[in-house]
Motif scaffolding. Structure first.
Motif, PDB file in Angstrom:
ATOM      1  N   CYS A  79       3.396   2.133   2.214  1.00 47.41           N
ATOM      2  CA  CYS A  79       4.253   1.174   1.520  1.00 47.41           C
ATOM      3  C   CYS A  79       4.558   0.001   2.444  1.00 47.41           C
ATOM      4  O   CYS A  79       5.061   0.213   3.542  1.00 47.41           O
ATOM      5  N   SER A  80       4.299  -1.181   2.007  1.00 51.60           N
ATOM      6  CA  SER A  80       4.550  -2.328   2.865  1.00 51.60           C
ATOM      7  C   SER A  80       5.854  -3.040   2.517  1.00 51.60           C
ATOM      8  O   SER A  80       6.570  -3.479   3.401  1.00 51.60           O
TER       9      SER A  80
ATOM     10  N   GLU B   4       8.544  -2.031  -0.058  1.00 57.15           N
ATOM     11  CA  GLU B   4       9.708  -1.174  -0.280  1.00 57.15           C
ATOM     12  C   GLU B   4       9.315   0.264   0.032  1.00 57.15           C
ATOM     13  O   GLU B   4       8.819   0.984  -0.827  1.00 57.15           O
ATOM     14  N   PRO B   5       9.522   0.698   1.272  1.00 52.93           N
ATOM     15  CA  PRO B   5       9.072   2.032   1.682  1.00 52.93           C
ATOM     16  C   PRO B   5       9.715   3.162   0.872  1.00 52.93           C
ATOM     17  O   PRO B   5      10.905   3.153   0.615  1.00 52.93           O
TER      18      PRO B   5
ATOM     19  N   ASP C 261       5.543   6.706   3.121  1.00 53.93           N
ATOM     20  CA  ASP C 261       5.943   5.361   3.535  1.00 53.93           C
ATOM     21  C   ASP C 261       4.954   4.699   4.486  1.00 53.93           C
ATOM     22  O   ASP C 261       5.014   3.488   4.685  1.00 53.93           O
TER      23      ASP C 261
ATOM     24  N   TYR D 277       7.477  10.856  -1.363  1.00 59.75           N
ATOM     25  CA  TYR D 277       7.014  10.566  -2.725  1.00 59.75           C
ATOM     26  C   TYR D 277       6.839  11.863  -3.493  1.00 59.75           C
ATOM     27  O   TYR D 277       6.190  12.801  -3.010  1.00 59.75           O
TER      28      TYR D 277
END
Length: 103
Positions: free
Chosen positions: A83-84, A86-87, A80, A91
């Motif tokens: 991710c900007s 939708e975190p 995350d 993963y």
């Protein structure tokens, strides 16, 4: 272990290190390295991987650590930080642009 179980296991491990709202930025090694050791202890054939991004002038980070699963997919317990909109905290999937060596 299913992907959902692995994701939950990794989340709980991460929370133990960073806290529930702790920032993952710059903490990839601090989370991924001990998680890799624990998964190995439980018998999973995983590998800690590092990508050097120091030659990429657009990168705001120098390197990134994650875990490679036996089937070649990625387990990234601090994803995350990249991710900007939708975190995605944990993963699991095919390597992304953050999971490749910069050449």
């Amino acid at each position: 272990m299913t992907d959902d179980e692995l994701r939950q296991f990794a989340w709980e491990f991460r929370v133990g290190i960073l806290g529930e709202k702790g920032s993952p930025e710059g903490m990839c090694y601090a989370v991924a390295a001990p998680l890799e050791g624990l998964l190995r202890f439980y018998g999973m054939q995983v590998k800690l991987v590092e990508a050097d991004h120091s030659r990429n002038s657009d990168a705001s980070y120098i390197n990134h650590f994650w875990i490679e699963l036996p089937d070649g997919r990625v387990l990234d317990p601090t994803f995350d930080q990249f991710c900007s909109e939708e975190p995605v905290p944990i993963y699991i999937g095919q390597p992304t642009e953050f999971h490749r060596e910069i050449t």
